[in-house]
Design an enzyme around this catalytic site. Structure first.
Site, mmCIF file in Angstrom:
data_model
loop_
_atom_site.group_PDB
_atom_site.id
_atom_site.type_symbol
_atom_site.label_atom_id
_atom_site.label_comp_id
_atom_site.label_asym_id
_atom_site.label_seq_id
_atom_site.Cartn_x
_atom_site.Cartn_y
_atom_site.Cartn_z
ATOM 1 N N LYS A 63 0.815 -1.221 0.000
ATOM 2 C CA LYS A 63 0.000 0.000 0.000
ATOM 3 C C LYS A 63 0.847 1.268 0.000
ATOM 4 O O LYS A 63 0.481 2.252 -0.652
ATOM 5 C CB LYS A 63 -0.959 0.006 1.186
ATOM 6 C CG LYS A 63 -0.324 0.146 2.539
ATOM 7 C CD LYS A 63 -1.363 0.145 3.644
ATOM 8 C CE LYS A 63 -0.736 0.250 5.016
ATOM 9 N NZ LYS A 63 -0.032 1.526 5.223
ATOM 10 N N THR A 64 1.974 1.255 0.713
ATOM 11 C CA THR A 64 2.804 2.465 0.748
ATOM 12 C C THR A 64 3.385 2.753 -0.631
ATOM 13 O O THR A 64 3.459 3.905 -1.073
ATOM 14 C CB THR A 64 3.939 2.320 1.779
ATOM 15 O OG1 THR A 64 3.380 2.001 3.062
ATOM 16 C CG2 THR A 64 4.739 3.600 1.885
ATOM 17 N N ASP A 264 -3.698 7.593 4.606
ATOM 18 C CA ASP A 264 -3.273 6.207 4.838
ATOM 19 C C ASP A 264 -3.948 5.679 6.104
ATOM 20 O O ASP A 264 -4.358 6.458 6.975
ATOM 21 C CB ASP A 264 -1.755 6.167 5.001
ATOM 22 C CG ASP A 264 -1.194 4.754 4.912
ATOM 23 O OD1 ASP A 264 -1.935 3.842 4.504
ATOM 24 O OD2 ASP A 264 -0.018 4.573 5.251
ATOM 25 N N GLU A 265 -4.060 4.352 6.224
ATOM 26 C CA GLU A 265 -4.643 3.694 7.400
ATOM 27 C C GLU A 265 -6.020 4.276 7.730
ATOM 28 O O GLU A 265 -6.339 4.559 8.889
ATOM 29 C CB GLU A 265 -3.709 3.833 8.613
ATOM 30 C CG GLU A 265 -2.314 3.284 8.402
ATOM 31 C CD GLU A 265 -2.263 1.755 8.351
ATOM 32 O OE1 GLU A 265 -3.312 1.113 8.422
ATOM 33 O OE2 GLU A 265 -1.143 1.215 8.240
ATOM 34 N N GLN A 312 -8.224 -4.859 9.175
ATOM 35 C CA GLN A 312 -7.191 -4.502 10.151
ATOM 36 C C GLN A 312 -7.618 -3.344 11.033
ATOM 37 O O GLN A 312 -6.774 -2.639 11.608
ATOM 38 C CB GLN A 312 -5.880 -4.157 9.430
ATOM 39 C CG GLN A 312 -5.272 -5.331 8.681
ATOM 40 C CD GLN A 312 -3.901 -5.009 8.117
ATOM 41 O OE1 GLN A 312 -2.919 -4.892 8.831
ATOM 42 N NE2 GLN A 312 -3.841 -4.858 6.795
ATOM 43 N N ARG A 669 1.512 -10.803 10.414
ATOM 44 C CA ARG A 669 2.823 -10.192 10.711
ATOM 45 C C ARG A 669 3.953 -11.144 10.320
ATOM 46 O O ARG A 669 5.101 -10.723 10.157
ATOM 47 C CB ARG A 669 2.960 -9.872 12.203
ATOM 48 C CG ARG A 669 2.028 -8.828 12.807
ATOM 49 C CD ARG A 669 1.883 -7.600 11.986
ATOM 50 N NE ARG A 669 0.755 -7.717 11.064
ATOM 51 C CZ ARG A 669 0.531 -6.915 10.045
ATOM 52 N NH1 ARG A 669 1.371 -5.951 9.765
ATOM 53 N NH2 ARG A 669 -0.528 -7.073 9.271
#
Length: 889
Positions: A63-64, A264-265, A312, A669
């Site tokens: 995503k980044t 973002d997020e 998430q 993770r």
């Protein structure tokens, strides 16, 4: 200054951006350079031309990269100016990473763009335009400790029982109000209309509704923040929303400036942040969205791109509202959603486990992660008798991975649901001599000596800041205790002024003791001297820090101390000065205010190690802290009902869904290897409870897990396996080559295959009478079998309580079988009903802390009889039988 871009749009640049000649050159990028190495969905997201875009980015889906490429695309392909872009994320670390990637893509101009956290962006807006709200540009930013201190001061003055209504709980309620944009005036009008903020000698003697108490303290809290020219963290968002809503000229400036807003997020945003984005974009301003193909964000509301993953969303306790991302298409006109499902982090086995767990959440948009990396190794499972055995096994496996497979310690992480679980894990790592770092301890800027130094700096910069000025009045001790403070404070209250103003006019305070007057004057002169130095060296924060540490006496007091802990505090103060120097070197227009702003806006996760740093240590952290991180090897511990998922979630569908999302985060993770562990007994609130396996274990397909030990010792005993086996049912394939010993045998490391050990003798997935399958697999039950409550979509987890989804599913206290008592064995009562005559040397017992053990000695002393038990790695213990939390097997 006014400049024009490729579309001939007029753009006003801020002061720091004015002057095109001084601006770094923007590196032009071709379309192929920006999307040539992306997958189809990533490429589509980068190039999308429209007013509202949701990029549903699954864990590890890049995503980044997509977000930074989209910014570069907007600049190179849409012809936008860097100043027209606002990119927002949640942590300084994430913002720094985004800025670094953008610099590599578009050049140094990225360093001048607004790429920041929500709070940093709002600080910039309020510094520039907060005067419209009565905020002076040098306002203080209170962290949670400052805010709690202020609430405690108010509550104490108002005669509130701070043990019953703690400052933290009151502040939590105030934060909830702010996150929902509920102002203090509305609360006061609803619950305490007669109260006037700033009232002297006000006492809350009684209240009919606790909301009245909260409303009064909320109003007074805001009043005192305003007097101190201060804001708290929530205010940074709330006051900015207020500024944009109540001052159209300010709103027009920012809506004209920011034509492209990227967040973002987005799943972590609360209601106030959601409204902030809409206000900045002008979505509710009544303008018609720009036509998709031509205007590219130049007309109407700004174009909004949000990136996030509803799977998430794990911060509801902080006010995050999952509806913000779930309802994006309804909230923003003509919105489009693009899903990123290809994962570049984990193996397919790990992703299959994550997909299987999260699929049980209802109401989510279908999304299934996949990878081209390959299947990878199976997940490794281990069922321990108790938390200590679980920890020992985790430590031994870490040691094995490092020694045999060459896995670096820094490539391994242990994750758990709650901080309380870390104790036994830490002890096991220490005993095994393994290096580790615990994330989540006292943070640097929360240490007392650092808070004291920063309080001096804040008081120098903003003398109206009563909280910080009062904090340092007698730090270090200078004879100005509570009596001196109350004299000055009373004078300030009588005149409705600040503590600083009262200090400046202390000569007018009648009947002040001579000694107090002398001490206050010396303090006032000290602050005046340091303030003069700060004004003369305002662009050298490191020099100001050095001056404060020396003149205040903070450093000298610690250097004279013989307490060895004070030496580390000296080192912390040295680090503060070094931090100021580093800020100074990296910031062309450095100021004391700017430095204090950077310290105030440090987020919890900013202390986490960078992924490319080899700390040489195993990392331990909670699952909430782990979000956004990745490790080659992850140990996900404590997978039991009541531990994970947390006991609070077992009665609430929404909370259970969030716990499942937390499990999804934890699983994803891991990059190469994932370990999942559980314990049969875990101590909670001083009492040992028998723990049922987590329902999340049932949701992971069995073929994905290689159980090194599928069942605990007590579960095996209950099946009656291994009759005649002196070890009470250990499998033939169990490897006793290492670990703590029971006489001549040992446990701790087990073979890699459970194979035939679970063959026809297995009754249900967990193969024990206590966890027997009842009916079809979709109706498998855990518990006593007497009753059940349905959780998720496929499994039922029985307990001693009954009912439907709303029925509480609780863990059962371990109880002795002899003596006829139902007393929990972990309760240190005067007599647990056990008799020394019922035990023999060689008997096996379970202890709620040490697990399985073997009786090696008995001493009949009547009421004070002693039993000696060998618990392997936990050693040989001599226990007074009548209070021993044991059960004979």
């Amino acid at each position: 200054m006014v400049v024009r871009n490729a579309h001939n749009d007029v753009t006003e640049w801020d002061g720091e951006e004015s002057g095109v000649e001084q601006e770094p050159e923007l590196i032009a990028r071709t379309a192929d350079e920006l999307v040539g190495d992306l997958n189809k969905q990533q490429s589509e997201a980068v190039q999308y031309r429209g007013a509202a875009l949701l990029i549903g980015a699954g864990a590890g889906s890049g995503k980044t990269r997509v977000l930074t490429r989209r910014i570069a695309w907007i600049l190179s392909q849409f012809g936008a100016w860097p100043s027209q872009i606002l990119a927002i994320t949640f942590t300084n670390k994430a913002a720094a990473e985004m800025r670094e990637r953008l610099t590599a893509l578009i050049g140094p101009v990225a360093q001048r763009m607004w790429v920041s956290t929500f709070h940093s962006a709002c600080v910039r807006i309020l510094r520039r335009d907060g005067k419209a709200l009565g905020l002076k540009s040098g306002f203080s930013i209170y962290d949670s400790a400052d805010s709690e201190r202020l609430v405690k001061i108010i509550a104490t003055e108002f005669n509130v029982d701070v043990k019953r209504y703690t400052p933290r709980s009151i502040l939590g309620r105030i934060s909830d109000y702010k996150n929902q944009l509920i102002g203090w005036r509305a609360q006061l009008a609803a619950y305490a209309p007669d109260f006037k903020p700033g009232s002297r000698n006000y006492r809350i003697s009684k209240f009919d509704n606790v909301e009245e108490l909260y409303a009064i303290i909320y109003a007074e809290y805001e009043h005192r923040l305003a007097m101190a020219n201060a804001v708290d963290f929530d205010d940074l968002i709330v006051r900015t929303v207020e500024l944009l809503r109540d001052h159209p000229d300010v709103a027009d400036y920012y809506r004209h400036k920011f034509r492209y807003i990227l967040v973002d997020e987005y799943q972590d945003t609360n209601h106030a942040q959601y409204v902030l984005i809409r206000e900045l974009a002008g979505v509710d301003a009544g303008e018609t969205p720009a036509p998709t193909a031509t205007a590219a964000g130049r007309q109407g509301p700004a174009w909004v791109t949000v990136v996030g993953d509803s799977d998430q969303s794990i911060y509801a306790f902080r006010g995050a509202d999952i509806r913000n991302i779930q309802d994006f298409e309804e909230d923003f006109p003509n919105a489009k959603t693009i899903l990123l499902e290809q994962n570049y982090r984990s193996t397919q086995t790990i992703l299959d486990a994550a997909n299987a767990v999260i699929s049980h959440n209802e109401g989510r948009k279908p999304k299934k992660l996949w990878t081209a990396v390959g299947k990878g190794e199976p997940i490794v499972g281990y069922a321990a008798d108790n938390a200590q055995q679980e920890a020992v096994w985790v430590a031994s496996e870490i040691a094995r991975l490092h020694a045999e497979d060459g896995v670096a310690y820094s490539d391994m992480a242990i994750m758990y649901r709650a901080n309380a679980q870390s104790r036994s894990l830490e002890e096991a790592l220490i005993n095994a001599g393994l290096p580790y770092q615990l994330i989540g301890g006292t943070k640097f800027y929360e240490r007392k000596e650092i808070k004291d130094a920063l309080a001096y700096l804040q008081a120098i910069l903003n003398p109206a800041d009563d909280v910080n000025l009062r904090r340092i009045l007698n730090v270090p001790k200078r004879g100005l205790g509570a009596r001196a403070e109350s004299i000055v404070l009373e004078y300030a209250r009588e005149r409705g002024t600040s503590f600083f103003d009262a200090l400046m006019h202390m000569e007018q305070i009648e009947d002040m003791p001579t000694r107090t007057a002398k001490g206050l004057k010396a303090f006032r002169d000290l602050m005046a001297s340091m303030s003069a130095f700060a004004r003369a060296n305002i662009n050298k924060p490191s020099d100001i820090v050095a001056e404060v540490l020396a003149k205040s006496g903070l450093l000298e007091e610690l250097q004279k101390s013989v307490d060895p802990q004070d030496q580390s505090r000296v080192e912390n103060l040295s680090q503060l000065q070094s931090t100021a120097a580093e800020y100074e070197q990296n910031t062309p227009d450095a100021t004391l205010g700017g430095f204090l702003e950077t310290t105030a806006l440090v987020a919890d996760s900013d202390q986490l190690p960078n992924g490319n740093e080899d700390s040489g240590k195993v990392t331990m952290m909670t699952l909430h802290t782990a979000k956004g991180l990745e490790y080659p090897v992850v140990f996900l511990t404590g997978l039991e009902q009541g531990t994970f998922p947390h006991s609070r979630s077992l009665e609430d569908t929404a909370e259970l869904s969030e716990e499942r999302r937390l499990a999804y985060v934890g699983i994803t993770r891991a990059k190469r290897r994932l370990y999942i562990t559980r314990a049969a007994v875990r101590a909670q609130w001083g009492q040992a409870n028998e723990m049922l396996p987590s329902q999340f274990l049932e949701e992971i397909p069995d073929e994905l897990i290689d159980w090194k030990r599928r069942e605990t010792g007590s579960e095996r005993m209950r099946t009656g396996w291994g009759d005649g086996d002196e070890f009470g049912g250990w499998d033939d394939e169990d490897d006793f080559s290492s670990g703590p010993t029971f006489g001549t045998a040992s446990y701790g490391s087990y073979g890699s295959s459970h194979g035939s050990a679970y063959g026809s003798g297995s009754t249900g997935r967990w193969g024990s009478a206590a966890h027997r399958s009842n009916g079809s697999r979709s109706g498998s039950t855990y518990g006593s079998g007497r009753s059940s409550g349905t959780y998720g979509s496929s499994s039922r987890y029985g307990s001693h309580s009954s009912g439907t989804r709303g029925g509480r599913i609780s863990t059962r206290h371990v109880t002795p079988k002899s003596g006829g008592t139902s007393m929990p064995v972990s309760s240190l009562q005067k007599d647990n009903g056990l008799n020394i005559g019922d035990f023999s040397i060689g008997d096996y017992v379970t202890h709620d802390q040490y697990g399985l053990g073997k009786v090696v000695d008995l001493q009949d002393k009547g009421r004070n009889s002693v039993i000696t038990i060998d618990f392997g790695s936990d050693g040989v213990k001599r226990l007074m039988l009548r209070v021993a939390p044991i059960e004979k097997l």
